[in-house]
Scaffold this motif. Structure first.
Motif, PDB file in Angstrom:
ATOM      1  N   LEU A   5       0.751  -1.129   0.090  1.00  0.00           N
ATOM      2  CA  LEU A   5       0.015   0.093  -0.075  1.00  0.00           C
ATOM      3  C   LEU A   5       0.837   1.272   0.054  1.00  0.00           C
ATOM      4  CD1 LEU A   5      -3.190   0.491   0.371  1.00  0.00           C
ATOM      5  CD2 LEU A   5      -2.758   1.038   2.672  1.00  0.00           C
ATOM      6  N   GLU A   6       0.568   1.985  -0.682  1.00  0.00           N
ATOM      7  CA  GLU A   6       1.135   3.340  -0.817  1.00  0.00           C
ATOM      8  C   GLU A   6       0.230   4.490  -0.897  1.00  0.00           C
ATOM      9  OE1 GLU A   6       4.384   3.393  -4.539  1.00  0.00           O
ATOM     10  OE2 GLU A   6       3.038   1.761  -4.906  1.00  0.00           O
ATOM     11  N   LEU A   7       0.699   5.606  -0.064  1.00  0.00           N
ATOM     12  CA  LEU A   7       0.000   6.775   0.135  1.00  0.00           C
ATOM     13  C   LEU A   7       0.818   7.938   0.039  1.00  0.00           C
ATOM     14  CD1 LEU A   7      -1.292   4.642   2.398  1.00  0.00           C
ATOM     15  CD2 LEU A   7      -2.572   6.859   3.355  1.00  0.00           C
ATOM     16  N   ASP A   8       0.570   8.815  -1.190  1.00  0.00           N
ATOM     17  CA  ASP A   8       1.379   9.805  -1.689  1.00  0.00           C
ATOM     18  C   ASP A   8       0.726  11.279  -1.365  1.00  0.00           C
ATOM     19  OD1 ASP A   8       3.525   8.157  -2.655  1.00  0.00           O
ATOM     20  OD2 ASP A   8       2.452   7.594  -4.366  1.00  0.00           O
ATOM     21  N   HIS A  19     -14.239  26.718   9.187  1.00  0.00           N
ATOM     22  CA  HIS A  19     -14.564  25.505   9.979  1.00  0.00           C
ATOM     23  C   HIS A  19     -13.925  24.262   9.412  1.00  0.00           C
ATOM     24  CE1 HIS A  19     -17.307  28.310  12.105  1.00  0.00           C
ATOM     25  NE2 HIS A  19     -17.883  28.749  11.128  1.00  0.00           N
ATOM     26  N   THR A  20     -13.022  24.374   8.232  1.00  0.00           N
ATOM     27  CA  THR A  20     -12.683  23.345   7.924  1.00  0.00           C
ATOM     28  C   THR A  20     -11.548  22.518   8.825  1.00  0.00           C
ATOM     29  OG1 THR A  20     -12.309  24.309   5.647  1.00  0.00           O
ATOM     30  CG2 THR A  20     -10.855  22.493   5.825  1.00  0.00           C
ATOM     31  N   VAL A  21     -11.896  21.101   8.673  1.00  0.00           N
ATOM     32  CA  VAL A  21     -11.227  20.390   9.428  1.00  0.00           C
ATOM     33  C   VAL A  21     -10.167  19.331   8.681  1.00  0.00           C
ATOM     34  CG1 VAL A  21     -10.864  18.363  11.095  1.00  0.00           C
ATOM     35  CG2 VAL A  21     -12.894  20.104  11.485  1.00  0.00           C
ATOM     36  N   HIS A  22      -8.736  19.656   8.993  1.00  0.00           N
ATOM     37  CA  HIS A  22      -8.012  19.031   7.993  1.00  0.00           C
ATOM     38  C   HIS A  22      -7.373  17.522   8.815  1.00  0.00           C
ATOM     39  CE1 HIS A  22      -7.542  22.424   5.316  1.00  0.00           C
ATOM     40  NE2 HIS A  22      -7.259  23.171   6.663  1.00  0.00           N
ATOM     41  N   ALA A  23      -8.024  16.634   8.501  1.00  0.00           N
ATOM     42  CA  ALA A  23      -7.749  15.413   9.271  1.00  0.00           C
ATOM     43  C   ALA A  23      -6.516  14.641   9.010  1.00  0.00           C
ATOM     44  CB  ALA A  23      -8.925  14.361   8.974  1.00  0.00           C
ATOM     45  N   LEU A  24      -6.029  14.928   7.577  1.00  0.00           N
ATOM     46  CA  LEU A  24      -4.823  14.412   7.191  1.00  0.00           C
ATOM     47  C   LEU A  24      -4.148  15.416   6.212  1.00  0.00           C
ATOM     48  CD1 LEU A  24      -5.557  10.785   5.942  1.00  0.00           C
ATOM     49  CD2 LEU A  24      -4.470  11.381   8.062  1.00  0.00           C
ATOM     50  N   ARG A  25      -2.716  15.574   6.414  1.00  0.00           N
ATOM     51  CA  ARG A  25      -2.114  16.635   5.754  1.00  0.00           C
ATOM     52  C   ARG A  25      -0.915  16.097   4.952  1.00  0.00           C
ATOM     53  NH1 ARG A  25      -3.089  21.763   8.657  1.00  0.00           N
ATOM     54  NH2 ARG A  25      -4.488  21.564  10.397  1.00  0.00           N
ATOM     55  N   ASP A  26      -0.872  16.182   3.716  1.00  0.00           N
ATOM     56  CA  ASP A  26       0.170  15.829   2.845  1.00  0.00           C
ATOM     57  C   ASP A  26       0.971  14.565   3.432  1.00  0.00           C
ATOM     58  OD1 ASP A  26      -0.390  17.857   1.186  1.00  0.00           O
ATOM     59  OD2 ASP A  26       0.846  19.097   2.705  1.00  0.00           O
ATOM     60  N   LEU A  27       0.323  13.483   3.828  1.00  0.00           N
ATOM     61  CA  LEU A  27       0.857  12.229   4.374  1.00  0.00           C
ATOM     62  C   LEU A  27       1.325  11.489   3.238  1.00  0.00           C
ATOM     63  CD1 LEU A  27      -0.524  10.380   7.301  1.00  0.00           C
ATOM     64  CD2 LEU A  27       0.108   8.923   5.355  1.00  0.00           C
ATOM     65  N   ASP A  28       2.566  10.858   3.480  1.00  0.00           N
ATOM     66  CA  ASP A  28       3.326   9.801   2.789  1.00  0.00           C
ATOM     67  C   ASP A  28       3.466   8.515   3.684  1.00  0.00           C
ATOM     68  OD1 ASP A  28       3.569  11.218   0.453  1.00  0.00           O
ATOM     69  OD2 ASP A  28       5.463  12.500   1.100  1.00  0.00           O
ATOM     70  N   ALA A  29       3.191   7.367   3.075  1.00  0.00           N
ATOM     71  CA  ALA A  29       3.309   6.174   3.983  1.00  0.00           C
ATOM     72  C   ALA A  29       3.500   4.965   2.674  1.00  0.00           C
ATOM     73  CB  ALA A  29       2.435   6.095   4.860  1.00  0.00           C
ATOM     74  N   ARG A  30       4.390   4.004   3.126  1.00  0.00           N
ATOM     75  CA  ARG A  30       4.477   2.851   2.252  1.00  0.00           C
ATOM     76  C   ARG A  30       4.476   1.611   3.349  1.00  0.00           C
ATOM     77  NH1 ARG A  30       4.309   6.313  -0.644  1.00  0.00           N
ATOM     78  NH2 ARG A  30       5.946   6.864  -2.234  1.00  0.00           N
ATOM     79  N   LEU A  31       3.413   0.634   3.259  1.00  0.00           N
ATOM     80  CA  LEU A  31       3.096  -0.298   3.987  1.00  0.00           C
ATOM     81  C   LEU A  31       3.716  -1.753   3.137  1.00  0.00           C
ATOM     82  CD1 LEU A  31      -0.446   0.570   5.280  1.00  0.00           C
ATOM     83  CD2 LEU A  31       1.913   0.928   6.478  1.00  0.00           C
ATOM     84  N   HIS A  32       4.351  -2.390   3.863  1.00  0.00           N
ATOM     85  CA  HIS A  32       4.935  -3.557   3.260  1.00  0.00           C
ATOM     86  C   HIS A  32       4.491  -4.830   3.372  1.00  0.00           C
ATOM     87  CE1 HIS A  32       8.209  -0.613   2.097  1.00  0.00           C
ATOM     88  NE2 HIS A  32       8.523  -0.554   3.455  1.00  0.00           N
ATOM     89  N   ALA A  33       4.723  -5.743   2.624  1.00  0.00           N
ATOM     90  CA  ALA A  33       3.986  -7.021   2.498  1.00  0.00           C
ATOM     91  C   ALA A  33       4.500  -7.770   3.862  1.00  0.00           C
ATOM     92  CB  ALA A  33       4.335  -7.886   1.347  1.00  0.00           C
ATOM     93  N   ARG A  34       3.945  -8.761   4.388  1.00  0.00           N
ATOM     94  CA  ARG A  34       4.270  -9.427   5.582  1.00  0.00           C
ATOM     95  C   ARG A  34       4.846  -8.765   6.482  1.00  0.00           C
ATOM     96  NH1 ARG A  34       5.531 -11.316   0.808  1.00  0.00           N
ATOM     97  NH2 ARG A  34       7.385 -10.409   0.669  1.00  0.00           N
ATOM     98  N   THR A  35       4.130  -7.776   6.859  1.00  0.00           N
ATOM     99  CA  THR A  35       4.438  -6.894   8.036  1.00  0.00           C
ATOM    100  C   THR A  35       3.185  -6.753   8.795  1.00  0.00           C
ATOM    101  OG1 THR A  35       4.263  -4.891   6.890  1.00  0.00           O
ATOM    102  CG2 THR A  35       6.426  -5.953   7.082  1.00  0.00           C
ATOM    103  N   LEU A  36       3.367  -6.368  10.297  1.00  0.00           N
ATOM    104  CA  LEU A  36       2.465  -5.950  11.242  1.00  0.00           C
ATOM    105  C   LEU A  36       2.643  -4.332  11.594  1.00  0.00           C
ATOM    106  CD1 LEU A  36      -0.284  -6.294  13.164  1.00  0.00           C
ATOM    107  CD2 LEU A  36       1.509  -7.075  14.786  1.00  0.00           C
ATOM    108  N   THR A  37       1.878  -3.683  11.199  1.00  0.00           N
ATOM    109  CA  THR A  37       2.083  -2.005  11.276  1.00  0.00           C
ATOM    110  C   THR A  37       1.077  -1.540  12.477  1.00  0.00           C
ATOM    111  OG1 THR A  37       3.035  -1.750   9.080  1.00  0.00           O
ATOM    112  CG2 THR A  37       2.116   0.355  10.363  1.00  0.00           C
TER     113      THR A  37
END
Length: 237
Positions: A5-8, A19-37
């Protein structure tokens, strides 16, 4: 390691103007196979929104989400629904079992919804993996909370998904049962090659391969777990 999984540059906002709520801000993440995160952070840090966007339950305001190389953030709803049924597993605090169905029928439900042949032997093998041999024909109401969560884990893994998300899976369980459930998720990774992401549960950091710490919608820390248990606990303070 294979990236599942990739979030860019993922952002998610709700509302407009002041009144805007910024729940996520420019988040980058890589989730790898066979891992517990483990995804941790204080209340309001964006953990639930992270899970919803990563799992295709919500669409980011901007940025992209890719599962096994396919961009899911731009998929049409029908295509995304099919993908979630077959390639993404879910475990929630409230179990979400159907009380009118047997344990076996609950486990096989994702296959049924996806049009696959229902295979009772496959369900029984999965139930054996989570320690529920002989309970295939019981109803959820006949099981303890911990047993119901075991059924939910079996249901999440029956399709052999690319990734399984567990959103506060031990929140309604006592400490001993919670430890057993987390052990099952760890076992799904180490023995069966699953990829599992757990949110809202700082205790999983002790068994995780990675700990992602969020704060105010941003990813502020990405660490190996052995030295991150204290950080995870502090994140909830």
């Amino acid at each position: 390691m294979d990236t599942v999984l990739e979030l860019d540059q993922v952002s998610r906002s709700y509302g407009r103007g002041p009144h805007t709520v910024h729940a996520l801000r420019d988040l980058d993440a890589r989730l790898h196979a066979r891992t517990l995160t483990a995804v941790v952070g204080p209340s309001g840090s964006g953990k639930s929104t992270f899970l919803q966007c990563a799992a295709g339950l919500d669409r980011p305001t901007s940025g992209t989400v890719r599962l096994a190389g396919r961009e899911i953030s731009a998929m049409r709803e029908r295509e995304l629904t099919r993908l979630r049924r077959g390639r993404i597993g879910f475990v929630f605090q409230s179990f979400n079992l159907l009380p009118a169905l047997t344990v076996q029928e609950n486990v096989l439900l994702p296959l049924r919804l996806d049009g696959e042949r229902r295979d009772p032997a496959r369900a029984r093998r999965m139930l054996a993996r989570v320690g529920l041999e002989g309970r295939a024909h019981a109803r959820p109401g006949e099981l303890s909370g911990g047993q119901q969560q075991r059924v939910a884990i079996a249901r999440a893994l029956i399709t052999e998904p690319d990734i399984a998300f567990a959103d506060e899976p031990t929140g309604s369980l006592d400490q001993g049962t919670a430890s057993e459930v987390l052990g099952l998720l760890r076992e799904a990774v180490s023995s069966h090659g699953a990829t599992v992401v757990v949110t809202h549960d700082p205790t999983v950091a002790a068994q995780a391969d990675r700990v992602l710490r969020l704060s105010q919608g941003r990813l502020v820390q990405d660490t190996a777990p052995r030295g991150a248990v204290r950080d995870a606990a502090e994140a909830l303070a």
